[in-house]
Write a protein that holds these residues in place. Structure first.
Motif, short mmCIF file in Angstrom:
data_model
loop_
_atom_site.label_atom_id
_atom_site.label_comp_id
_atom_site.label_asym_id
_atom_site.label_seq_id
_atom_site.Cartn_x
_atom_site.Cartn_y
_atom_site.Cartn_z
N ARG A 206 43.27 54.16 35.31
CA ARG A 206 42.77 53.22 34.30
C ARG A 206 42.19 51.96 34.98
O ARG A 206 41.17 51.42 34.55
CB ARG A 206 43.89 52.83 33.33
CG ARG A 206 44.32 53.95 32.40
CD ARG A 206 45.24 53.41 31.30
NE ARG A 206 45.63 54.46 30.36
CZ ARG A 206 46.74 55.17 30.46
NH1 ARG A 206 47.58 54.94 31.48
NH2 ARG A 206 47.01 56.10 29.57
N GLY B 68 30.41 58.37 27.92
CA GLY B 68 31.39 57.31 27.70
C GLY B 68 32.64 57.72 26.96
O GLY B 68 33.54 56.89 26.77
N ASP C 277 40.79 51.81 37.86
CA ASP C 277 39.49 52.15 38.45
C ASP C 277 38.36 52.00 37.44
O ASP C 277 37.24 51.60 37.78
CB ASP C 277 39.50 53.58 39.00
CG ASP C 277 40.33 53.72 40.26
OD1 ASP C 277 40.66 52.69 40.87
OD2 ASP C 277 40.65 54.87 40.63
N PHE C 278 38.64 52.34 36.18
CA PHE C 278 37.61 52.28 35.16
C PHE C 278 37.40 50.86 34.61
O PHE C 278 36.48 50.64 33.84
CB PHE C 278 37.93 53.25 34.02
CG PHE C 278 37.54 54.67 34.34
CD1 PHE C 278 36.34 55.19 33.89
CD2 PHE C 278 38.38 55.48 35.10
CE1 PHE C 278 35.98 56.49 34.19
CE2 PHE C 278 38.02 56.78 35.40
CZ PHE C 278 36.82 57.29 34.94
N ARG C 279 38.24 49.94 35.03
CA ARG C 279 38.01 48.55 34.65
C ARG C 279 37.07 47.86 35.62
O ARG C 279 36.60 46.75 35.36
CB ARG C 279 39.35 47.80 34.57
CG ARG C 279 40.18 48.18 33.34
CD ARG C 279 41.30 47.18 33.11
NE ARG C 279 42.35 47.28 34.12
CZ ARG C 279 43.44 48.06 33.99
NH1 ARG C 279 43.59 48.81 32.90
NH2 ARG C 279 44.35 48.08 34.93
N PHE D 6 35.61 53.87 39.86
CA PHE D 6 35.57 55.24 39.34
C PHE D 6 34.31 55.99 39.73
O PHE D 6 34.27 57.22 39.74
CB PHE D 6 35.69 55.23 37.81
CG PHE D 6 34.47 54.69 37.12
CD1 PHE D 6 33.42 55.53 36.77
CD2 PHE D 6 34.37 53.34 36.82
CE1 PHE D 6 32.30 55.03 36.13
CE2 PHE D 6 33.25 52.84 36.19
CZ PHE D 6 32.20 53.68 35.84
N THR E 138 34.26 49.14 39.17
CA THR E 138 33.28 50.20 39.49
C THR E 138 33.86 51.28 40.39
O THR E 138 33.12 52.16 40.84
CB THR E 138 32.05 49.59 40.18
OG1 THR E 138 32.46 48.97 41.42
CG2 THR E 138 31.40 48.53 39.30
N ARG F 239 29.42 58.13 34.82
CA ARG F 239 29.18 57.55 33.50
C ARG F 239 27.71 57.14 33.44
O ARG F 239 27.20 56.48 34.36
CB ARG F 239 30.05 56.32 33.28
CG ARG F 239 31.54 56.62 33.20
CD ARG F 239 31.92 57.30 31.90
NE ARG F 239 33.31 57.04 31.53
CZ ARG F 239 33.89 57.54 30.46
NH1 ARG F 239 33.22 58.34 29.65
NH2 ARG F 239 35.15 57.26 30.18
N GLY G 192 28.61 50.75 38.28
CA GLY G 192 29.27 52.06 38.30
C GLY G 192 28.62 53.07 37.39
O GLY G 192 29.16 54.16 37.20
N PHE H 11 37.82 59.58 27.74
CA PHE H 11 38.53 58.86 28.80
C PHE H 11 40.01 59.22 28.83
O PHE H 11 40.58 59.50 29.88
CB PHE H 11 38.35 57.35 28.61
CG PHE H 11 39.14 56.52 29.58
CD1 PHE H 11 38.81 56.48 30.92
CD2 PHE H 11 40.23 55.78 29.15
CE1 PHE H 11 39.55 55.72 31.82
CE2 PHE H 11 40.97 55.01 30.03
CZ PHE H 11 40.62 54.98 31.37
N ALA I 131 33.67 59.92 39.46
CA ALA I 131 33.34 60.24 38.07
C ALA I 131 31.98 59.66 37.72
O ALA I 131 31.56 58.63 38.29
CB ALA I 131 34.40 59.69 37.12
N ALA J 67 34.83 65.13 34.90
CA ALA J 67 34.36 63.86 35.46
C ALA J 67 32.89 63.88 35.83
O ALA J 67 32.22 62.83 35.78
CB ALA J 67 35.19 63.50 36.68
#
Length: 341
Positions: free
Chosen positions: A194, A175, A196-198, A202, A200, A208, A307, A178, A206, A166
């Protein structure tokens, strides 16, 4: 409010006395006809005469010497002040209870990193941090409550693997990877990851990178602590609770030679749970991410709002306001910090 114009300054007095001259009648003044009386000149008088004849020279020498003394004194005072100066205070956190291990302060060196990349950390506390995964030091695995030493070791290894992916894996940061990250968690918790990654969410656990953001070849610098204990969650399930608290310093490409100008810092605290297999269904066995909190410094605010991580720009990314410029590099610094974005 306006400032009144300064008053005219008086003209300085003349430094020369009027020349002796004849009077208007053309006669030599009486006082010039009298023989001058001689008086013995004492030491004080000689000093007075010398001062009158050499006022400018003496003033310049004395003035210059005084300025030199003041400068030297100020310099020594500044050195003395710095030597005895204590760091400005900032709020800190107390280590959680349990078995802990902190990062070895001696940084790992690969001997292959480019000099320009290594210089990105020069002049910052991160210059002494360990490189990459070497900074994730695990505590010794011991029996904790109903969890055997073997189970503790396995849980710690899972958390370390999740942290490496992460926060440090280049493909993940860019990117990718995942699904690999999601599969590290218990099946019953994957939908939350999942989700969380939709948004901010995450970003608290983690990293990115924003589009166009470029890291140097140098590995991120890492410093922090891992702590574990046996406890029960809010539903009474026996869990091994692992708390990680790390500072991650990333080196970004920059033309700014200012120390730390290319360093973006992320400081996070994450609470992980590994429930005992006897207390949950098979889908609940494995790693759960229970709590996470973080802050970043010197980042691009527009990207961070999404994010994503990027180096601060002239329009965004002012350093996080803090009592001490180096505080953001301290894993024990409180995560309650002023947001300047």
């Amino acid at each position: 409010m306006t400032t009144p114009p300064p008053a005219d300054e008086p003209s300085p007095p003349s430094r020369s006395a009027p020349l002796a001259s004849h009077d208007e009648s053309g006669q030599v003044p009486e006082w010039l006809r009298q023989p001058a009386e001689e008086h013995p000149v004492g030491a004080l008088e000689r000093l007075r005469l010398f001062w009158e004849n050499h006022t400018q020279a003496v003033t310049a020498v004395v003035g210059g010497g005084l300025v030199l003394v003041l400068l030297l004194g100020a310099g020594w005072f500044d050195l003395w002040r710095r030597a005895g100066e204590t760091p400005r205070g900032y709020p800190t956190i107390s280590p959680p209870s349990g078995v802990s291990a902190t990062t070895d302060t001696k940084p790992a060196t690969s001997g292959t990193k480019p000099t320009s990349a290594a210089d990105t950390f020069a002049g910052t506390p991160a210059a002494t941090f360990a490189e990459g995964a070497a900074g994730i030091t695990l505590p010794p695995a011991r029996r904790a409550g109903v969890f055997s030493a073997t189970e503790v070791a396995a849980a710690l290894a899972d958390v370390r693997a999740a942290l490496r992916l992460a926060r440090l894996d280049r493909k993940f940061l860019a990117g990718g990877e995942f699904d690999r990250f999601v599969r590290m968690f218990a099946p019953a918790s994957r939908s939350e990851i999942r989700a969380d990654f939709r948004d901010t969410s995450f970003a608290t656990y983690a990293t990115r990178l924003a589009p166009g953001a470029r890291l140097t070849a140098d590995q991120p610098r890492v410093k922090g602590r891992v702590t574990y204990r046996a406890t029960r969650d809010n539903e009474g399930i026996r869990v091994l609770e692992i708390t990680t608290n790390f500072v991650w310093a990333y080196a970004f490409h920059t033309l700014d030679p200012t120390p730390g100008a290319g360093v973006v810092v992320v400081h996070d605290t994450v609470v992980w749970h590994v429930p005992h297999p006897d207390d949950v269904a098979s889908s609940g066995v494995g790693l759960w991410l229970m709590e996470s909190e973080s802050y970043a410094s010197n980042m691009d605010c527009a990207s961070f709002d999404k994010g994503l991580l990027a180096l601060g720009t002239p329009s965004y990314g002012l350093p996080v306001a803090t009592e001490d410029p180096d505080a953001v590099f301290d894993p024990d610094r409180s995560l309650d910090i002023t947001d300047t974005c």
